[in-house]
Write an enzyme that holds these catalytic residues in place. Structure first.
Site, mmCIF file in Angstrom:
data_model
loop_
_atom_site.group_PDB
_atom_site.id
_atom_site.type_symbol
_atom_site.label_atom_id
_atom_site.label_comp_id
_atom_site.label_asym_id
_atom_site.label_seq_id
_atom_site.Cartn_x
_atom_site.Cartn_y
_atom_site.Cartn_z
ATOM 1 N N ASN A 173 79.015 17.733 55.266
ATOM 2 C CA ASN A 173 78.878 16.286 55.454
ATOM 3 C C ASN A 173 80.261 15.640 55.551
ATOM 4 O OD1 ASN A 173 78.709 13.592 53.241
ATOM 5 N ND2 ASN A 173 77.641 13.507 55.202
ATOM 6 N N PRO A 233 72.080 10.204 51.949
ATOM 7 C CA PRO A 233 71.678 9.110 51.065
ATOM 8 C C PRO A 233 72.708 8.000 51.171
ATOM 9 C CG PRO A 233 72.602 10.927 49.772
ATOM 10 C CD PRO A 233 72.531 11.395 51.201
ATOM 11 N N LYS A 250 74.944 17.309 45.688
ATOM 12 C CA LYS A 250 75.790 16.707 46.740
ATOM 13 C C LYS A 250 77.115 16.321 46.087
ATOM 14 C CE LYS A 250 75.913 13.106 50.313
ATOM 15 N NZ LYS A 250 76.862 12.093 49.819
ATOM 16 N N ARG A 300 76.875 7.593 58.365
ATOM 17 C CA ARG A 300 77.141 6.346 59.089
ATOM 18 C C ARG A 300 76.791 6.431 60.566
ATOM 19 N NH1 ARG A 300 82.946 6.222 56.404
ATOM 20 N NH2 ARG A 300 82.465 8.440 56.569
ATOM 21 N N CYS A 354 79.723 10.213 44.326
ATOM 22 C CA CYS A 354 79.993 8.777 44.463
ATOM 23 C C CYS A 354 81.108 8.360 43.522
ATOM 24 C CB CYS A 354 78.734 7.965 44.168
ATOM 25 S SG CYS A 354 79.042 6.204 44.284
#
Ligand SMILES: Cc1cc2nc3c(=O)[nH]c(=O)nc-3n(C[C@H](O)[C@H](O)[C@H](O)COP(=O)(O)O)c2cc1C
Length: 339
Positions: free
Chosen positions: A209, A15, A137, A232, A98
């Site tokens: 990840n 995401p 996540k 990315r 985040c």
């Protein structure tokens, strides 16, 4: 809960706010039929109060596609998850990684790693609200909390309320002092912690990840974990995924950049009719010919002309013609692409 198709977690695209919107996801799906897709993070409150079609609509081709939520109020998250399931998503993922100040200000994202009870309560509520998988996540830790035992207890707690899939960004986050971009590069990667989670919790689906650039690297990690999520690397060169269906899923699917561009042209035509500006799609196509002899020309035509008001598919057509004219594209392909 529907049984987990573990295979479908082998490879996914992360995401990414502003990047993995429906148009980029559609582009990726043309390149790989199997890679699992994630939306940008959508805040639960926006789903409850905002323009749902704008926030949630996607193309049927995108399946399997997961909706990533941001939030920290169990009832709101549960309601947003229910709406997401009804909208057709295959999974609801909760953002616990985040570190941006805006997200911290809302009391969610990475700072929730410091509140395992609240996260467990939220995820339990989400699981109760839907039948599709509810997944997490997260990072290895935040700020001074950098302790494998803390991470393992966090995972164990969520597993205790039935969470079965953990996507682990293999570095910690600093809540103060680093920008989100720095938080994706400065804290060191510790893949060994993610491998260890899989060893300690073999019944859980563990997806690694962070910093993975190639399918060769993906394959190496897959010896130790159930899945790998690329971010990315895919945005910067979407064609990195082209061999994925063959190498990772044993499927025959193959395509060329030109075929993908041609299919995006048809997609853009349909989207333009619905009022979507060309740039909303073209901006995600800039890297499609990355590293190819005429890749820069392609990029230039799109970036100079596709953002103009009223720009139509003729811009994509021209960019395609220029790339095809370079001679690097076999004549039969050019013909196939309708050039
Ligand atoms: C532009 C950008 C936006 C991102 N937005 C989100 C997001 O909305 N939700 C999330 O969980 N992670 C987000 N991330 C983090 C990625 O999902 C991923 O964890 C991170 O980039 C590390 O993976 P990579 O090294 O393969 O890129 C974002 C990353 C980037 C570069």
């Amino acid at each position: 809960m529907t049984p987990l198709d573990q295979d479908s977690y082998r490879l996914s695209v992360a995401p990414m706010l502003d990047w993995t919107d429906r148009h980029f996801r559609y582009l990726v799906r043309l390149i790989s039929r199997r890679v699992r897709l994630y939306t940008e993070m959508v805040v639960d409150q926006s789903i409850l109060l905002g323009n749902r079609p704008k926030l949630l609509d996607f193309s049927p081709e995108e399946h399997p596609v997961a909706l990533q939520l941001g939030g920290s109020v169990p009832e709101k998250l549960a309601e947003a998850a229910r709406i997401g399931e009804a909208w057709g998503y295959d999974e609801i993922n909760l953002n616990l990684g985040c570190p941006s100040e805006r997200v911290q200000g809302g009391g969610f994202g990475a700072c929730l790693m410091l509140e395992p009870d609240l996260v467990a309560e939220s995820m339990a509520a989400m699981r109760q609200a839907v039948k599709i998988p509810v997944t997490a996540k997260h990072r290895l830790g935040v700020d001074e909390v950098e302790d494998y035992r803390y991470l393992a207890r966090f995972v164990e707690k969520l597993a205790g309320v039935g969470v079965g899939v953990f996507i682990v960004h293999a570095r910690k986050a600093y809540l103060k002092g680093l920008s989100p971009a720095e938080n994706r590069t400065i804290p060191p990667l510790r893949y060994d912690w993610v491998y260890r989670l899989k060893q300690d919790f073999p019944h859980l689906t563990i997806v690694l990840n962070g910093g993975v650039r190639t399918l060769e690297e993906v394959q190496a990690h897959l010896a130790k974990v159930d899945g790998v999520m690329l971010g990315r690397a895919v945005y910067e060169d979407p064609f990195v995924l082209e061999p994925a269906d063959r190498r990772l899923f044993g499927e025959a699917h193959a395509t060329t950049r030109l075929e993908v561009a041609q299919a995006m042209l048809r997609y853009a035509e349909a989207q333009l009719e619905q009022g979507t500006p060309l740039w909303a799609m073209a901006r995600h196509m800039l890297n499609l010919f990355k590293g190819q002899p005429r890749g820069r020309l392609w990029r230039r035509v799109l970036s100079e002309r596709a953002c103009r008001r009223g720009a139509g598919v003729e811009v994509l057509q021209e960019a395609l013609e220029r790339v095809a004219a370079s001679g690097e594209v076999a004549p039969e392909l050019a013909h196939h692409a309708g050039l």
